[in-house]
Design an enzyme around this catalytic site. Structure first.
Site, short mmCIF file in Angstrom:
data_model
loop_
_atom_site.label_atom_id
_atom_site.label_comp_id
_atom_site.label_asym_id
_atom_site.label_seq_id
_atom_site.Cartn_x
_atom_site.Cartn_y
_atom_site.Cartn_z
N ARG A 38 32.18 0.62 37.16
CA ARG A 38 32.11 -0.46 36.16
C ARG A 38 30.98 -0.17 35.16
O ARG A 38 31.16 -0.32 33.95
CB ARG A 38 31.87 -1.79 36.89
CG ARG A 38 31.67 -3.01 35.99
CD ARG A 38 32.94 -3.55 35.44
NE ARG A 38 32.77 -4.85 34.80
CZ ARG A 38 33.50 -5.28 33.78
NH1 ARG A 38 34.46 -4.51 33.30
NH2 ARG A 38 33.31 -6.47 33.26
N CYS A 90 39.12 -18.48 42.08
CA CYS A 90 38.41 -19.78 42.01
C CYS A 90 39.16 -20.89 42.72
O CYS A 90 38.76 -21.31 43.81
CB CYS A 90 38.19 -20.15 40.56
SG CYS A 90 37.05 -19.01 39.74
#
Ligand SMILES: NC(=O)c1ccc[n+]([C@@H]2O[C@H](COP(=O)([O-])OP(=O)(O)OC[C@H]3O[C@@H](n4cnc5c(N)ncnc54)[C@H](O)[C@@H]3O)[C@@H](O)[C@H]2O)c1
Length: 430
Positions: A38, A267
């Protein structure tokens, strides 16, 4: 806040990167992540989550530690020394038994503890249950740093409310709840966010209130979706179109508008388990929260079963039938495949020995292989011509350009999970 204020963001994912970029327009921000791949991609100006435009990312990157503003992306501990604020945006997943996994938060707190300087403020943004910041994270900061909480260093909590793929409700456009470990620090944290959040801030009276506020926002949404999923199951038995019922009921001023569907992602399908865990630990069995979770987790299997019933009614074979599932991401128009419940549809089909193919132009085949051991079709030219069933699982706009009818065999059925297509062009929908 001065132009010398230095901010470190720990965890450069969907939440951390857009936040780091916004702060980097005003301050020097170090974006820290343990994922070297990343870091390397970001340093090349590429954000694979598509949350930050690559041009913006490239224009904001700096390599000079003494720059006045800009984003320095690093996995080196030495780069995050001397920060005035540490903002922690690491994942808060659950395990196979739906119990919270605190390892990323613990590790991130250890990292911050190693470099924490006097008077610094550590703000957590990861979604947690009330008490995690002060009862789990702060003791680690104290132990590793040797500094004393609320004397030498301080804490805050400010939950993130972004919605991956949503280009309207971006980080600066969403009112931000803030909090601090003392009244003075609450103001300091609030002032920090006010420098970038144009939608304004809401200063909660305590860290626990701010933590609780975030986790109930997502739990409320989960429960409301569970209710319409239950309605869908009832109305399918009654042969009534749920979408039409919801449209009619939705004309009342206080009817909450929700659509049935799969609840996946990082979430809404996860956070209620955090609240449930804390409730159980505190001696309360959270029946409504867990019933909502159970209902929503049942929807993938239900979609496959309903499709199989429709196939049987049309006289189609089941064993060996070719079935196409459209979409693997957890939501439309974004590449995020985390905790996608489309996999439940696939697994249920496979339990009938159906031959399932999955097509998604948004998802990465490599990630899907790694995460779900599925060979993803990424381009429509690779699709077979005739499928005995097609399940439209994710409402990517790109699927509107696909001639779905031509992919269907003569006795084939289409199940439209998200009601993307006209009702009379499909055989079933939630
Ligand atoms: N994705 C969303 O839309 C969203 C919205 C609101 C809140 N949240 C919450 O925000 C938090 C982060 O979510 P996300 O979607 O950004 O996760 P993510 O998986 O996209 O990103 C997390 C990043 O943290 C890094 N990381 C993990 N452990 C680390 C460590 N010890 N030190 C440094 N970096 C580390 C990972 O490599 C990754 O790049 C979670 O608690 C989530 O529930 C997410």
């Amino acid at each position: 806040m001065t132009t010398q204020t230095k901010i470190t963001v720990i965890g450069l994912g969907y939440v951390g990167l857009p936040l780091a970029v916004e702060f980097a327009k005003k301050f020097l921000v170090v974006g820290f992540d343990i994922n070297q791949k990343r870091i390397d991609e970001l340093n090349q100006g590429i954000d694979r989550t598509l949350e930050v435009n690559n041009e913006l990312l490239q224009s904001i990157l700096v390599t000079d530690k003494n720059a006045e503003s800009g984003l320095l992306v690093s996995s080196e501990l030495s780069d995050i020394e001397d920060s005035d604020f540490y903002i922690v945006t690491v994942p808060t997943p659950t395990d196979a038994l739906n119990k919270p996994i605190f390892t990323p938060l613990v590790k991130a707190s250890e990292t911050v503890g190693k470099v924490l300087k006097k008077d610094a403020v550590v703000i957590y943004e990861s979604t947690v249950y009330p008490g995690v910041t002060e009862d789990i994270c702060v003791p680690i900061l104290e132990e590793v740093s040797g500094l004393k909480f609320n004397e030498d260093f301080f804490a805050g909590y400010s939950p993130e409310r972004i919605n991956p793929g949503d280009k309207v409700h971006t980080v600066t456009q969403i009112l931000k709840v803030t909090s601090g470990s003392t009244p003075e620090i609450a103001i300091k944290v609030d002032n920090l966010y006010k420098t970038i959040i144009t939608a304004g801030t809401h200063m909660a009276p305590s860290i626990k209130v701010a933590e609780a506020a975030k986790v109930i926002e997502n739990s409320q949404r989960d429960i409301n979706i569970a209710f319409v999923n239950e309605l869908s199951k009832i109305f399918r038995l009654l042969d009534i179109d749920t979408k039409a019922v919801l449209e009619a009921a939705g004309t009342k001023w206080n009817f909450i508008k929700m659509s049935p569907g799969l609840v996946g992602g990082h979430c809404i399908g996860v956070d209620p388990y955090y609240l449930a865990q804390k409730a159980i630990e505190s001696g309360y069995n959270p029946e409504i929260i867990l019933a909502g979770r159970k209902m929503n987790d049942s929807m993938g299997g239900y979609v496959a079963q309903e499709t199989v019933k429709m196939m049987i009614k049309k006289g189609a074979r089941i064993k060996g039938a070719k079935v196409l599932v459209l979409g693997i991401t957890f939501k439309e128009n974004c590449p995020d495949i985390r905790n996608s419940r489309v996999i439940d549809i696939v697994k249920e089909f496979e339990s009938y020995d159906v031959d399932v193919e999955v097509y998604d132009p948004w998802a990465s085949a490599e990630e899907v292989k790694h995460e779900y051991d599925l060979d993803l079709i990424c381009t429509d030219t690779k699709l077979a011509s005739k499928y005995e069933a097609i399940v439209l699982a994710v409402s990517h706009d790109k699927f509107l350009d696909l001639d779905i009818q031509s992919l269907k065999s003569e006795t084939g059925v289409i199940f439209d999970v998200k009601s993307l297509l006209p009702k009379d062009s499909v055989d079933g929908r939630l």
